[in-house]
Design a protein around this motif. Structure first.
Motif, PDB file in Angstrom:
ATOM      1  N   GLY A 414       0.799  -1.205   0.000  1.00 27.05           N
ATOM      2  CA  GLY A 414       0.000   0.000   0.000  1.00 27.05           C
ATOM      3  C   GLY A 414       0.835   1.261   0.000  1.00 27.05           C
ATOM      4  N   LEU A 415       0.197   2.363   0.355  1.00 25.79           N
ATOM      5  CA  LEU A 415       0.841   3.676   0.294  1.00 25.79           C
ATOM      6  C   LEU A 415       2.060   3.753   1.211  1.00 25.79           C
ATOM      7  CD1 LEU A 415       0.500   6.647  -0.793  1.00 25.79           C
ATOM      8  CD2 LEU A 415      -0.704   7.119   1.342  1.00 25.79           C
ATOM      9  N   SER A 416       1.920   3.348   2.460  1.00 23.87           N
ATOM     10  CA  SER A 416       3.024   3.487   3.413  1.00 23.87           C
ATOM     11  C   SER A 416       4.217   2.634   3.021  1.00 23.87           C
ATOM     12  CB  SER A 416       2.552   3.121   4.820  1.00 23.87           C
ATOM     13  OG  SER A 416       2.102   1.772   4.859  1.00 23.87           O
ATOM     14  N   GLY A 417       3.970   1.404   2.583  1.00 20.12           N
ATOM     15  CA  GLY A 417       5.065   0.533   2.194  1.00 20.12           C
ATOM     16  C   GLY A 417       5.815   1.059   0.986  1.00 20.12           C
ATOM     17  N   LEU A 418       5.077   1.618   0.023  1.00 20.81           N
ATOM     18  CA  LEU A 418       5.724   2.135  -1.177  1.00 20.81           C
ATOM     19  C   LEU A 418       6.608   3.332  -0.855  1.00 20.81           C
ATOM     20  CD1 LEU A 418       5.597   1.237  -4.137  1.00 20.81           C
ATOM     21  CD2 LEU A 418       4.028   3.107  -4.562  1.00 20.81           C
ATOM     22  N   PHE A 419       6.186   4.168   0.082  1.00 19.77           N
ATOM     23  CA  PHE A 419       7.016   5.316   0.458  1.00 19.77           C
ATOM     24  C   PHE A 419       8.284   4.866   1.191  1.00 19.77           C
ATOM     25  CE2 PHE A 419       3.782   8.152  -0.919  1.00 19.77           C
ATOM     26  CZ  PHE A 419       4.369   9.405  -0.999  1.00 19.77           C
ATOM     27  N   LEU A 420       8.214   3.788   1.947  1.00 22.13           N
ATOM     28  CA  LEU A 420       9.412   3.286   2.599  1.00 22.13           C
ATOM     29  C   LEU A 420      10.435   2.797   1.570  1.00 22.13           C
ATOM     30  CD1 LEU A 420      10.749   2.668   5.338  1.00 22.13           C
ATOM     31  CD2 LEU A 420       9.777   0.359   5.172  1.00 22.13           C
ATOM     32  N   VAL A 421       9.954   2.217   0.481  1.00 20.47           N
ATOM     33  CA  VAL A 421      10.839   1.737  -0.581  1.00 20.47           C
ATOM     34  C   VAL A 421      11.618   2.890  -1.221  1.00 20.47           C
ATOM     35  CG1 VAL A 421      10.853   0.621  -2.865  1.00 20.47           C
ATOM     36  CG2 VAL A 421       9.443  -0.301  -1.026  1.00 20.47           C
ATOM     37  N   LEU A 422      11.100   4.121  -1.137  1.00 18.10           N
ATOM     38  CA  LEU A 422      11.762   5.270  -1.748  1.00 18.10           C
ATOM     39  C   LEU A 422      13.141   5.536  -1.149  1.00 18.10           C
ATOM     40  CD1 LEU A 422       8.861   7.885  -2.081  1.00 18.10           C
ATOM     41  CD2 LEU A 422       9.586   6.124  -3.695  1.00 18.10           C
ATOM     42  N   LEU A 423      13.422   5.015   0.030  1.00 19.20           N
ATOM     43  CA  LEU A 423      14.736   5.235   0.643  1.00 19.20           C
ATOM     44  C   LEU A 423      15.861   4.645  -0.203  1.00 19.20           C
ATOM     45  CD1 LEU A 423      13.923   4.524   4.405  1.00 19.20           C
ATOM     46  CD2 LEU A 423      14.209   6.750   3.282  1.00 19.20           C
ATOM     47  N   LEU A 424      15.574   3.585  -0.932  1.00 15.50           N
ATOM     48  CA  LEU A 424      16.608   2.977  -1.781  1.00 15.50           C
ATOM     49  C   LEU A 424      17.039   3.910  -2.910  1.00 15.50           C
ATOM     50  CD1 LEU A 424      18.381   0.616  -2.653  1.00 15.50           C
ATOM     51  CD2 LEU A 424      16.396  -0.343  -3.857  1.00 15.50           C
ATOM     52  N   PRO A 425      16.123   4.421  -3.754  1.00 17.78           N
ATOM     53  CA  PRO A 425      16.573   5.342  -4.807  1.00 17.78           C
ATOM     54  C   PRO A 425      17.166   6.638  -4.256  1.00 17.78           C
ATOM     55  CG  PRO A 425      14.173   5.230  -4.748  1.00 17.78           C
ATOM     56  CD  PRO A 425      14.677   4.115  -3.892  1.00 17.78           C
ATOM     57  N   ILE A 426      16.699   7.103  -3.111  1.00 16.79           N
ATOM     58  CA  ILE A 426      17.271   8.328  -2.539  1.00 16.79           C
ATOM     59  C   ILE A 426      18.735   8.110  -2.192  1.00 16.79           C
ATOM     60  CG2 ILE A 426      17.208   9.867  -0.536  1.00 16.79           C
ATOM     61  CD1 ILE A 426      14.159   9.583  -0.562  1.00 16.79           C
ATOM     62  N   GLY A 427      19.073   6.945  -1.659  1.00 23.86           N
ATOM     63  CA  GLY A 427      20.470   6.645  -1.367  1.00 23.86           C
ATOM     64  C   GLY A 427      21.334   6.627  -2.617  1.00 23.86           C
ATOM     65  N   VAL A 428      20.813   6.048  -3.700  1.00 20.26           N
ATOM     66  CA  VAL A 428      21.559   6.031  -4.961  1.00 20.26           C
ATOM     67  C   VAL A 428      21.747   7.447  -5.506  1.00 20.26           C
ATOM     68  CG1 VAL A 428      21.570   5.189  -7.337  1.00 20.26           C
ATOM     69  CG2 VAL A 428      20.754   3.707  -5.491  1.00 20.26           C
ATOM     70  N   LEU A 429      20.720   8.269  -5.384  1.00 25.61           N
ATOM     71  CA  LEU A 429      20.815   9.648  -5.869  1.00 25.61           C
ATOM     72  C   LEU A 429      21.880  10.435  -5.114  1.00 25.61           C
ATOM     73  CD1 LEU A 429      17.021  10.460  -6.295  1.00 25.61           C
ATOM     74  CD2 LEU A 429      18.716  10.234  -8.115  1.00 25.61           C
ATOM     75  N   LEU A 430      21.971  10.244  -3.812  1.00 27.26           N
ATOM     76  CA  LEU A 430      22.996  10.946  -3.032  1.00 27.26           C
ATOM     77  C   LEU A 430      24.390  10.492  -3.456  1.00 27.26           C
ATOM     78  CD1 LEU A 430      21.295  10.923   0.483  1.00 27.26           C
ATOM     79  CD2 LEU A 430      21.858  12.945  -0.875  1.00 27.26           C
ATOM     80  N   GLY A 431      24.551   9.200  -3.732  1.00 30.50           N
ATOM     81  CA  GLY A 431      25.840   8.720  -4.205  1.00 30.50           C
ATOM     82  C   GLY A 431      26.198   9.282  -5.572  1.00 30.50           C
ATOM     83  N   SER A 432      25.233   9.333  -6.467  1.00 25.17           N
ATOM     84  CA  SER A 432      25.465   9.893  -7.805  1.00 25.17           C
ATOM     85  C   SER A 432      25.815  11.373  -7.724  1.00 25.17           C
ATOM     86  CB  SER A 432      24.227   9.704  -8.681  1.00 25.17           C
ATOM     87  OG  SER A 432      23.867   8.352  -8.772  1.00 25.17           O
ATOM     88  N   LEU A 433      25.127  12.085  -6.850  1.00 22.19           N
ATOM     89  CA  LEU A 433      25.400  13.518  -6.687  1.00 22.19           C
ATOM     90  C   LEU A 433      26.829  13.755  -6.207  1.00 22.19           C
ATOM     91  CD1 LEU A 433      24.030  16.353  -6.743  1.00 22.19           C
ATOM     92  CD2 LEU A 433      23.609  16.044  -4.300  1.00 22.19           C
ATOM     93  N   THR A 434      27.288  12.930  -5.295  1.00 21.89           N
ATOM     94  CA  THR A 434      28.666  13.045  -4.816  1.00 21.89           C
ATOM     95  C   THR A 434      29.653  12.834  -5.959  1.00 21.89           C
ATOM     96  OG1 THR A 434      27.998  12.232  -2.634  1.00 21.89           O
ATOM     97  CG2 THR A 434      30.347  12.139  -3.173  1.00 21.89           C
TER      98      THR A 434
END
Length: 470
Positions: A414-434
């Motif tokens: 559902g909604l809450s579980g899908l938002f928790l999954v967003l932590l994975l792409p956010i981590g990749v984005l921070l690494g790419s930005l670095t």
């Protein structure tokens, strides 16, 4: 009359190359309306999906996920092809053709007799939409002074959020009363009206015109040709490099930077459109069980908050390092993802508040950031190809996100579980930005840099100036 025209021209000539004129704001406004049409189209189709599921018996994990995934692949193909075409045939020309395709296909999608026809029109619309995003950002970047570029590109992307709000309002008003078919017709006619005005008002990229005149042997080496075309714009002669292909941005020493931008685009746009495409469906699941009007209201507030967030992001980017600010916004996006996950027993009121706050942060983190980074990473002679590659990565990510989202929802997430999954792409984005920050220090490319088939020549200017632009 002649005296007044001469006075206006002299006033424009005496303006600072970094100052914004009324012409700049006019161009900015019209291109922002194109981006608004993009956001509106995506949101409207997302609101059409629940109706198609009920009316035609289409499954979320099958037919809907297929259209979302293939549509995003078409957007990526349109972006990368349009990026190279824009460097060869002109940003404005490609932008006009792209909007005609996606606006016309969206309107004709309202005539679909079955899901197969709907899918065909939708894929064609997505092809034009991806091309419009790449060529529109390239044209805007060329028309805006260098120091204002990152800020105005980020602010223009707020148009996508405003389009989300407009799309939600139209869906809430038209679907219950007139049906989804009229909604698609209206959604297609709006960008066609915008592009008609843009075609008459917005000029072609001065950098492209100088390159074309130089190739034709008709360009003036002191850049006066561009000023005669538009006295409000300043273009240095070195901007008029030869048109380049996508292969150039993948050559040394730009290959690492381009690949990092591709990775950033993959996860940023993929995450943003995953939320945009599936939020109405998630909100209308048995839990939290909202109706069409309630879900449209929340999506509209989410989009409106993203407009404010985009404007604030643009204002901050005008003063501080883009890498620092984007990193902070990504961190805040991670925090909001956890907040949505932890929200107990969500109802309409609590979701309206929390997702409204999330709308202020998440679209700013995932939406304009890839365009800002790509536009500032390449000189004008190859900007179209560079932005096209970043958009291609984004659309591939959106396709992957579309498949993943449909699969996860079909599996019961559902909604809450899908938002928790967003932590994975956010981590990749921070690494790419670095990594992009490190590349910008290693291979700075100034607006004056010439680019040949093997990559950019050394940037002109002092190291301090290059660092300030970073």
């Amino acid at each position: 009359m002649n005296t007044r025209s001469g006075s206006t021209a002299r006033s424009a000539d005496n303006a600072s190359p970094e100052s914004l004129t009324p012409r700049h704001w006019l161009y900015f406004s019209l291109i922002t309306l194109v981006l608004l049409s993009d956001g509106m189209d995506v949101t409207i189709v997302a609101h059409v999906f629940p109706t198609l599921i009920k009316s035609w018996g289409v499954s979320v994990g099958g037919g809907i996920a297929f259209v979302v995934a293939v549509g995003f692949l078409a957007m990526g193909l349109g972006a990368v092809v349009a990026g190279g075409m824009a460097d060869r045939w002109g940003r404005k020309t490609v932008l006009i053709g792209s909007v005609v395709v996606f606006g016309g296909a969206t309107a004709l999608g309202g005539t679909s007799g079955d899901f197969t026809a709907f899918a065909g029109w939708r894929i064609l619309a997505c092809l034009g939409m991806g091309a419009a995003m790449a060529s529109g950002n390239a044209l805007l970047a060329d028309l805006i002074p260098e120091r204002r570029r990152a800020a105005l590109i980020a602010t223009a992307y707020a148009g996508v959020g405003l389009g989300t709000t407009l799309g939600a309002v139209l869906a809430g008003a038209l679907i219950p009363t007139s049906g989804w078919r009229l909604l698609l017709v209206v959604a297609g006619l709006i960008p066609l009206a915008v592009i008609a005005v843009l075609a008459a008002v917005v000029p072609e990229s001065p950098a492209f015109l100088l390159a074309k005149r130089r190739v034709d042997g008709a360009a003036s080496t002191d850049g006066r040709g561009a000023e005669a075309f538009d006295p409000g714009l300043r273009v240095r002669p070195s901007l008029a490099g030869s048109a380049v292909s996508v292969r150039t941005v993948l050559s040394r020493p730009l290959a690492p930077k381009t690949l990092l931008l591709w990775l950033f685009g993959f996860f940023s746009l993929g995450t943003q459109l995953l939320i945009a495409q599936y939020m109405p469906t998630l909100l209308q699941l048995p839990k939290p069980g909202l109706d069409t009007v309630q879900s449209s209201t929340i999506v509209g507030v989410y989009g409106l908050a993203s407009v404010v967030g985009g404007v604030v992001l643009g204002a901050i980017l005008a003063r501080l390092s883009r890498f620092l600010i984007i990193g902070i916004v990504l961190g805040l996006a991670a925090v909001m993802s956890i907040v949505v996950y932890l929200l107990p027993d969500p109802g309409f009121g609590s979701l309206l508040v929390v997702l409204g706050i999330a709308g202020f942060i998440l679209p700013s983190a995932f939406g304009p950031t890839r365009s800002v980074l790509a536009a500032m990473a390449y000189p004008a002679s190859m900007r179209g190809a560079g932005i096209g590659v970043a958009e291609f990565g984004g659309r591939l990510g959106a396709a992957a996100g579309g498949v993943a989202g449909g699969t996860l929802i079909a599996a019961g997430m559902g909604l809450s579980g899908l938002f928790l999954v967003l932590l994975l792409p956010i981590g990749v984005l921070l690494g790419s930005l670095t990594g992009l920050r490190a590349q910008s220090r290693r291979t700075p490319v100034s607006e004056q840099a010439e680019v040949g088939p093997t990559g950019p020549a050394p940037a002109e200017g002092t190291p301090e100036r290059a660092a300030a632009m970073d």
